[in-house]
Design an enzyme around this catalytic site. Structure first.
Site, PDB file in Angstrom:
ATOM      1  N   ARG A   1       0.847  -1.188   0.000  1.00 51.79           N
ATOM      2  CA  ARG A   1       0.000   0.000   0.000  1.00 51.79           C
ATOM      3  C   ARG A   1       0.888   1.245   0.000  1.00 51.79           C
ATOM      4  NH1 ARG A   1      -2.739   3.053   4.821  1.00 51.79           N
ATOM      5  NH2 ARG A   1      -3.915   4.552   3.595  1.00 51.79           N
TER       6      ARG A   1
ATOM      7  N   HIS B   1      -2.945  10.992   0.645  1.00 50.78           N
ATOM      8  CA  HIS B   1      -2.354  10.741   1.953  1.00 50.78           C
ATOM      9  C   HIS B   1      -1.734  12.056   2.441  1.00 50.78           C
ATOM     10  CE1 HIS B   1      -1.032   7.236   4.672  1.00 50.78           C
ATOM     11  NE2 HIS B   1      -0.690   8.343   5.314  1.00 50.78           N
TER      12      HIS B   1
ATOM     13  N   GLU C   1      -7.340   8.477   6.469  1.00 56.30           N
ATOM     14  CA  GLU C   1      -7.588   9.069   7.782  1.00 56.30           C
ATOM     15  C   GLU C   1      -8.138  10.495   7.727  1.00 56.30           C
ATOM     16  OE1 GLU C   1      -4.201   8.651  10.363  1.00 56.30           O
ATOM     17  OE2 GLU C   1      -4.134   6.479  10.135  1.00 56.30           O
TER      18      GLU C   1
ATOM     19  N   TYR D   1      -4.235   1.928  15.982  1.00 57.67           N
ATOM     20  CA  TYR D   1      -2.954   1.825  16.687  1.00 57.67           C
ATOM     21  C   TYR D   1      -3.129   1.685  18.190  1.00 57.67           C
ATOM     22  CZ  TYR D   1      -0.550   3.445  12.442  1.00 57.67           C
ATOM     23  OH  TYR D   1      -0.038   3.551  11.173  1.00 57.67           O
TER      24      TYR D   1
ATOM     25  N   GLU E   1      -3.558  -0.008   8.261  1.00 59.94           N
ATOM     26  CA  GLU E   1      -2.353   0.411   8.989  1.00 59.94           C
ATOM     27  C   GLU E   1      -2.434  -0.097  10.414  1.00 59.94           C
ATOM     28  OE1 GLU E   1      -1.303   4.563   9.162  1.00 59.94           O
ATOM     29  OE2 GLU E   1      -1.700   4.837   7.022  1.00 59.94           O
TER      30      GLU E   1
END
Ligand SMILES: *[C@@H]1O[C@H](CO)[C@@H](O)[C@H](O)[C@H]1NC(C)=O
Ligand SMILES: *[C@@H]1O[C@H](CO)[C@@H](O)[C@H](O)[C@H]1NC(C)=O
Ligand SMILES: *[C@@H]1O[C@H](CO)[C@@H](O)[C@H](O)[C@H]1NC(C)=O
Length: 900
Positions: A85, A130, A175, A315, A360
């Site tokens: 990715r 991104h 995000e 995360y 991620e």
């Protein structure tokens, strides 16, 4: 209990076709910020503005990936992933953000990357946005200007047209929450806008959602039919855990947190084209007119259903404090693996069982080390939780992506936090990449497609040898009412008091030994291991006074055991030194102690020897020397590590040897018992099995631990060579004339060698050892510095209440084999092994302890049957909950629960 069930490791594999992936983003790795016609992005501007990010670092060169397609593709290949990715830099394709001009060099770069990936069989997963908006678009309002919706659509359309024959997996935005809040709310990310945090983020989000939907519709209408790819958006959130899961308002609050981060974007796309009700209510209530923009009905229809999969970046978790969370790098990242499982379950329920890809997940370190055990543990733990969600909970998880392929520019933190599976040397113009330990781990995990059950852990069936000793154990200070309370008896040495607790009353076994014997009888043990309290027999430590009451007590206990058909297994010294001896010459550091101990042993052999056939002189000399006279954690709380602990250790060896010899000459012929010593030892494995220095460190940990006492007794009368060498070397470097490890004379060596009829072993857990030598600390004096090694544990191993104790059954088998080889196949008597729970627990269904014993005892059986190790007995620690030394009553090891 909840935590124990929650944290159980789950063996199993992902479904066939599961996609393993790894990720990067353009600005973080590419560099080449102004070459070959690339336009500037908001991150170029932002990072060129002094004071905006750590150390004024920029992504101008970063990993120089713009010039290193071949190198990067090789890294991807080494990992063995099925997908890579990466993101396309919008301004590398359209320098001013619009179709007015196409930069062919940029197109060529991505073509070359895509073709190289396909050549090695890796599927490209492409993120269109991104975070690096063309600066030219920012100049006309950026994401706050609605025209950006069309600009993004044109850019996406170009990418679909140009790359879509080869790219089948598209992500529009990465995000959006971070883009809007950090970029347009608090302004710590580009474009650094923080002037209207109450409005700008909502406006930016509104445009992102519309831009996403429009690009999705474009793909569906013009490309999907012939290209056959899929498209979605990557969203992120922390998992929010309710502070009190039993409090409905906490549960609602946690839900609101997730709705306002994740639901903000996912709800329109996956549900009804509109923001979550709870978010609308929250924002609307605060001000009229509301700052939350409104979608028209037509827009809602356009937005709903615009994702072919649910892509999530996760995360960490929040709502402080999360018990057991491990702080990592950067600050916002706390390691909470189970939060991943709960997050996946939450979105599965909330959005109607979508197909999910984790796009991620990863952890940073604050230094550039390639020996990154924490990342290995992190991936192991998080991926295991993802597996549980997929296999046990039925979440349709179809892929997992590690962040990140290599160390890179971590936004406003610069090159500080390192998230890579490969290390990048940013001081070298060539930006060389080096594999980290974690890259090898990730590759193995991918090859296994998860965590297949290990042959190592397979249970066997079979019987233990005839006459095998089955025992359980206690020690005198732990279950006994203190002599303080009993007339005519002295104080035992004062223990460090934790929360005002001490062993004054403990289990009151002094008055309840008949009850204890009933427990033992009901368990069916063949032996009971207990210790004699030296000051209960000799109040001042010497013969001057003999306490008849104490002797009577032990006779009664022993007679009761024998009447119940249970053999006593007696420890002479389980840490409770008479205070008088500590006071008059420093206890174990004074040479006087040796003969006093032998005198005490003599009295015990004479009194009880006709009935006791198995003696243990000392319990765990390592603990009462290193903790008692070294780091001061145990009584007598003296801190002189690297000197007094060695001195005490020598005296213990001599006292043991003399007591043993006394038994041989005076009692053996008549009493015919056996005398030995019990040492404790963890099993150690190298933390990094690819580093020779860690193997060497592992050996030193074992030799400084078990070898210190057992090598003299079982091998040659002297300490292990490596221990002598390391202490001597360091002593010399510190200017000492002789080694701080006191030498044993030839005479002493022959006194000590061969003085044990069995090898007493207390074993609980396994650790991971690693080398720690540092020239900066050469002048520090301590046992641990001498060893030049340290240990840690894998946090995915099931944890006991005791911080040092993890359930690692296979370790005992390896330790037993090691002992067999190292000490010439001695008869091994396991004199302690057990597992603790929290002191406030009253959980009588201790399934985790059952599991511990089942696992360890099965590994002992394997050692006997498969490895031919001569194990003669096994002792469970402990008969009942008791006074756990420096931990007081806060930890329970008992097979019986005691109400204190
Ligand atoms: C960053 O740049 C500014 C302006 O040039 C300077 O004042 C500051 O000292 C720099 N900071 C560091 C850590 O180099
Ligand atoms: C929005 O962008 C257009 C160009 O696409 C520009 O003409 C317009 O002035 C911008 N609006 C604002 C408020 O900046
Ligand atoms: C025994 O210990 C007591 C108390 O410490 C001491 O006063 C006495 O001198 C000792 N006796 C011998 C023979 O060492």
């Amino acid at each position: 209990t909840i935590a124990r069930e929650r944290d159980e490791f789950h063996y199993g594999t992902f479904p066939e076709g599961f996609k393993w992936s790894v990720s990067t983003s353009a600005y973080q790795i590419e560099g080449g910020w102004n070459v070959d016609g690339k336009g500037e992005s908001i991150w170029d501007t932002f990072s060129h503005t002094p004071g905006k990010r750590a150390n004024n670092e920029t992504g101008d060169i970063a990993c120089d990936s713009y010039h290193k397609v071949k190198e990067d593709v090789n890294l991807v290949k080494m990992l063995g992933v099925q997908q890579y990715r990466f993101s396309i830099s919008w301004s590398r394709i359209f320098p001013d953000g619009t179709t007015s001009y196409v930069n062919q060099a940029g197109v060529d770069y991505y073509n070359s990357l895509i073709d190289s990936l396909l050549k090695i069989g890796v599927e490209p997963v492409v993120t269109l946005y991104h975070w690096d908006l063309p600066q030219a678009l920012e100049d006309v309002g950026g994401l706050l200007n609605e025209t950006v919706v069309d600009r993004f659509n044109e850019y996406a359309d170009f990418c679909f047209k140009t790359f879509g024959n080869r790219v089948k997996f598209w992500i529009t935005f990465n995000e959006p929450y971070v883009i809007t809040w950090l970029g347009y709310g608090i302004g710590v990310f580009a474009p650094g806008i923080n002037s209207s945090p109450g409005e700008a983020p909502y406006q930016a989000a509104h445009n992102i959602i519309k831009a996403h939907a429009k690009a999705y519709r474009t793909y569906k209408k013009f490309y999907k039919g012939k290209q056959g790819g899929r498209i979605g958006m990557t969203m992120s959130t922390e998992w929010a855990e309710p502070k009190d899961p039993n409090n409905p308002s906490d549960v609602e609050a946690a839900d609101r947190v997730i709705q306002s981060i994740l639901g903000w974007f996912a709800h329109p796309i996956f549900k009804n084209g509109d923001y979550p009700e709870v978010v609308k209510k929250q924002v609307n209530e605060r001000r009229t007119p509301s700052r939350l923009p409104v979608f028209t009905d037509a827009e809602k229809v356009e937005i709903a259903g615009t994702a072919d999969f649910f892509a999530i970046n996760g995360y960490t978790s929040r709502l402080e404090p999360i018990p057991g969370a491990i702080q990592a790098t950067p600050d916002w990242l706390k390691i909470v693996p189970w939060g991943m499982r709960r997050l996946l379950n939450w979105l599965d329920r909330e959005y109607g069982h979508p197909t999910v890809y984790i796009t991620e997940n990863g952890v940073g370190t604050s230094d550039a080390t390639v020996d990154d055990q924490i990342r290995v543990n992190f991936y192991k733990a998080y991926i295991n939780e993802a597996l549980k969600a997929q296999q046990l909970d039925g979440v349709d998880l179809q892929g997992y992506t590690a962040w990140s392929l290599m160390d890179n520019f971590e936004w406003n933190s610069g090159y500080g936090p390192r998230f890579g599976l490969f290390e990048v040397d940013f001081n070298d113009a060539m930006r060389p990449r080096t594999p980290k330990r974690s890259s090898i781990y990730y590759n193995q995990l991918i090859r296994n497609n998860g965590f297949p059950p290990l042959q190592r852990d397979e249970r066997i069936t079979g019987d233990f040898p005839p006459n095998f000793i089955w025992a359980t154990a206690t020690s005198s200070y732990q279950p006994m009412r203190s002599p303080l309370y009993l007339k005519g008896e002295p104080t035992v040495i004062l223990m460090l008091e934790i929360d005002g607790t001490n062993g004054d009353v403990a289990c009151d076994s002094y008055h309840k030994f008949d009850v204890d014997i009933e427990l033992l009888r009901s368990m069916g043990v063949s032996h009971y291991r207990f210790s004699l309290s030296w000051p209960r027999i000799l109040p001042s430590g010497n013969r001057t006074t003999i306490n008849q009451a104490g002797i009577t007590y032990y006779h009664a206990l022993i007679d009761g055991l024998l009447a119940a058909g249970i053999e006593p297994m007696v420890t002479l010294y389980h840490w409770d030194l008479p205070n008088a001896l500590q006071d008059s010459f420093g206890g174990w550091v004074g040479a006087e102690i040796i003969d006093l101990f032998v005198e005490y042993a003599d009295i015990c052999f004479k009194e009880f020897g006709p009935k006791v056939k198995r003696w243990i002189t000392f319990n765990e000399p390592w603990v009462f020397t290193v903790l008692g006279y070294g780091n001061g954690a145990h009584s007598p709380n003296i801190k002189d590590s690297g000197r007094l602990d060695y001195q005490a250790g020598k005296n213990v060896l001599l006292a043991h040897a003399k007591a043993y010899r006394l038994y041989q000459t005076q009692y053996k012929a008549v009493q015919n018992g056996e005398v030995g010593i019990t040492c404790n030892s963890d099993w150690s494995e190298p933390r990094n099995q690819y580093r020779q220095v860690d193997y060497d460190a592992t050996n030193r940990v074992m030799q400084f631990f078990l070898g210190w006492f057992m090598h003299p007794i079982w091998v040659n009368g002297d300490y292990p060579d490596v221990m002598k060498e390391y202490v001597a070397k360091r002593s010399a470097a510190q200017g000492e004339a002789t080694s701080r490890l006191p030498e044993l004379t030839t005479q002493e060596k022959s006194l000590i060698f061969g003085t044990s009829d069995f090898f007493g072993l207390n074993h609980y857990t396994t650790n991971l050892a690693y080398e720690t030598f540092s020239p900066d600390r050469i002048n520090e004096v301590s046992y641990y510095e001498d060893r030049e090694a340290n240990t840690e544990q894998d946090f995915t191993w099931p944890a006991a209440a005791s911080v040092w104790l993890k359930d690692v059954p296979w370790g005992i088998r390896r330790l037993l084999s090691w002992i067999k080889k190292e000490y010439n196949d001695p008869p091994i008597l396991i004199t302690e092994n057990g597992f603790s729970e929290e002191g406030n627990s009253h959980e009588l269904n201790d399934w985790w302890r059952t599991k511990f014993f089942h696992g360890y005892i099965n590994e002992v059986l394997k050692a006997i049957q498969l490895d031919n190790v001569n194990v003669i007995g096994y002792t469970a620690w402990s008969l009942m909950d008791n006074f756990e030394w420096a931990e007081g009553y806060s930890e329970r090891f008992g097979l019986h629960w005691v109400d204190f």
